[in-house]
Scaffold this motif. Structure first.
Motif: not given
Length: 650
Positions: A110-111, A115-116, A241-242, A253
């Motif tokens: 998710m980096e 994630g955003k 995710v966040m 994230e």
């Protein structure tokens, strides 16, 4: 959510598929033939698109960093799917008939902004659309009816994720959580009439689970990893995710998300031919019958007025006009006095003829499309079939468009037949194409899958100029060759002066009043159509829609005849454009209703999404204007010729 499920779905008795149920073993429509599966056969799951009623912008499934198969290929089958914004691909899900299993799909970092991306789509309430054996994935919902009965309803797709709140245990208010575990509940039906089994249901239960695993992660063979969070239970922590609420500036994230799925199989009594019923169920069809009765009441009112005009007033007028002496007629007033001007060509005859020709084209396109859908030839299982058929029918209906525009233009003593034919072939299609092209720029800018690819734009232009335009010229050739009937009365060389009209007989007021009743005849069904488009429901009550279309034709014709008669009685012979605009003005009420619908039913906040809504509703209103205007015009054209052919004029 349950209330939203009352959107347009069809009752079983309104479905052509019910007929298919009777002959399920003998006859199937093209593109929707059943497929039998034996134990262990692979069942393909395709990924479609991400959709949201909040943005109205669909996106490709793989626009987000989901797990991918080794090779991704496009599975879009027809033009209608592309125009609808579908981007269908293969998926990494491996499902084998009759085999219940739990599988690890992959691990996604998710980096670096992943994630955003997920969090943004979750906040915009996106849903994921999957397809198995031509059935869309559905979330099962139970709704309690007023009589106490509980019915099962299907909502298309499943939610990508949800936002944390104080009411949801184990979540941080405002944080985005992803549904990373899917449970496929696949229903099948067996029969002695065939070998194997047929899939009749595809339900998806989506869960958010923060998976834990032991040891090092094996990315080459994800299924060999050992998860510590199996079996899935309600007490497991959801997968964010966040972390944190972005509004408070503390959102970070998550490191990674593990995607998993499981498959369960359930035997069902539902036959293959009836498997769409839960998708198309509309809860209660009484509102449609109310719509029909409401429209019929308007039709009966107008029919009574027209009958009174035709049977009593007109007969009295004709008897009076045919019996009086010529000297007495000088002191008379009424529609006979304009006999020398009633067939005088109107201003802009070329535009009127091309508008009428395009209206005929649109009406025939709509009528045949709805008829085919009503008879079951455009099944919802044939994705994009209705849109594809509509586009092709519009192109093929260029012949009657050219014929009627040329015939009318010739009767109006027009000489520039080439311009008239070109105007018929290019003007209204050009306006619609330009609007779609401009809206396409905004969708391109947003990266939406609804944006038409360049190749599709070229294909549409090729159909327009390579097929439609030549067919319009072909129809125009026969239209100009056709022999015109003699006019009932001669036209004077000097135009008659039109007396000063009362305020309620003035053009604008008269025209706007004429559009109310045609709109009133269709607005209830219009609500269901708009809900199916903008709230992404299925619409399949084409039997009702055909009745409404016929009622619309009668209403437009009768209101135009009534107002045209009153206009001629006031010695105003400028009826040509008035007849077209009177029934066509119902399109103005359609657009006003779309504004009301936007404010009261939709939750659109973004500029581009609002622009798309009003842009497409403007296109729909323009099409409705040309079609209804043409219906009213030809009704008046017949009426005027009829009444003036009955009078004796020296």
């Amino acid at each position: 959510t349950n209330a939203a499920m009352n959107a347009p779905r069809t009752a079983q008795r309104a479905l052509p598929l019910v007929l298919l149920a009777t002959y399920a073993d003998a006859f199937y429509l093209p593109g929707v033939a059943p497929k039998e599966y034996m134990e262990g056969d692979k069942v393909d799951i395709k990924v479609n698109k991400l959709t949201s009623t909040h943005t109205q912008l669909p996106y490709d499934y793989y626009s987000l960093p989901f797990c991918k198969p080794k090779a991704v290929f496009n599975a879009v089958e027809n033009l209608g799917e592309v125009l609808h914004g579908s981007v269908i691909h293969n998926s990494p899900y491996e499902v084998y008939f009759g085999t219940s299993s739990f599988k690890v799909l992959c691990r996604v970092s998710m980096e670096e902004g992943a994630g955003k991306k997920f969090a943004k789509k979750i906040r915009e309430d996106y849903r994921v659309q999957l397809i198995m054996d031509n059935l869309p994935a559905a979330t099962k919902m139970l709704q309690k009816l007023p009589d106490g009965q509980t019915v099962t309803l299907y909502d298309r797709g499943f939610r990508l994720g949800f936002l944390g709140s104080k009411q949801l245990a184990g979540t941080v208010p405002g944080a985005a959580y992803i549904n990373n575990h899917l449970r496929f509940v696949i229903k099948y039906h067996r029969s002695d009439a065939y070998e194997g089994a047929r899939i009749v249901g595809f339900e998806v239960e989506a869960y958010s689970v923060e998976h834990k695993y032991s040891g090092e992660w094996n990315a080459q063979s994800p299924e060999t990893n050992t998860l510590l969070t199996v079996p899935i239970t309600p007490d497991l922590s959801p997968q964010a995710v966040m972390t944190g609420d972005p509004k408070e500036g503390g959102a970070k994230e998550t490191k990674e998300v593990i995607f998993t799925y499981e498959t369960t199989w359930e035997a069902s009594d539902i036959r293959w031919a009836s498997r769409w019923d839960l998708y198309l169920y509309m809860g209660d069809d009484q509102i449609h019958w109310f719509s029909i009765l409401n429209s019929l009441a308007i039709v009966l009112l107008l029919t009574g007025i027209v009958a009174m005009i035709m049977m009593r007033t007109l007969r009295r007028d004709l008897n009076r006009y045919n019996e009086v002496d010529k000297e007495d007629l000088q002191e008379e007033s009424g529609w006979k006095l304009v006999h020398g001007d009633v067939f005088r060509p109107p201003p802009l005859p070329l535009l009127l003829a091309s508008s009428a020709g395009t209206g005929v084209q649109l009406f025939l396109m709509s009528f045949i499309s709805i008829l085919c859908a009503m008879l079951g030839f455009l099944s919802p299982a044939n994705r994009g079939g209705l849109l594809t058929a509509t586009v092709l029918l519009y192109v093929l209906m260029g012949i009657p468009a050219g014929y009627y525009s040329a015939y009318l233009y010739k009767s109006l003593k027009g000489a520039e037949w080439q311009k008239c034919t070109l105007c018929t072939a290019l003007f209204y299609p050009g306006v619609v194409f330009l609007l779609i092209f401009l809206l396409n720029f905004f969708m391109w800018g947003k990266g939406s899958s609804a944006a038409l690819p360049f190749g599709t734009m070229v294909a549409l232009l090729a159909m327009w100029f390579g097929i439609s335009v030549p067919l319009v010229f072909l129809g125009a050739f026969f239209g100009y060759k056709a022999k015109l009937p003699d006019q009932p009365v001669r036209t004077n060389e000097i135009p008659r002066q039109v007396p000063l009209q009362a305020w309620y007989m003035q053009g604008a007021f008269n025209i706007l009043m004429g559009g109310i009743l045609p709109f009133g005849a269709i607005f209830i069904e219009l609500f269901f159509i708009m809900t199916s488009i903008w709230l992404q429901r299925f619409y399949y009550v084409f039997g009702f829609l055909m009745i409404v279309l016929l009622i619309l034709v009668i209403t437009c014709s009768e209101i135009s005849i009534v107002l045209c008669y009153f206009q001629l009685c006031n010695e105003d012979y400028h009826w040509w454009w008035r007849a077209f605009l009177t029934s066509g003005s119902s399109a103005a009420y359609l657009f006003l209703y779309s504004i009301f619908y936007f404010v009261t039913k939709l939750e659109i906040e973004k500029f581009v999404s609002g622009l798309l809504f009003f842009g497409y509703m403007a296109i729909a209103s323009l099409i409705f204007f040309v079609m209804t205007g043409t219906i009213g015009f030809y009704a008046c054209y017949w009426f005027v010729r009829k009444i003036f052919s009955e009078v004796k004029v020296d």
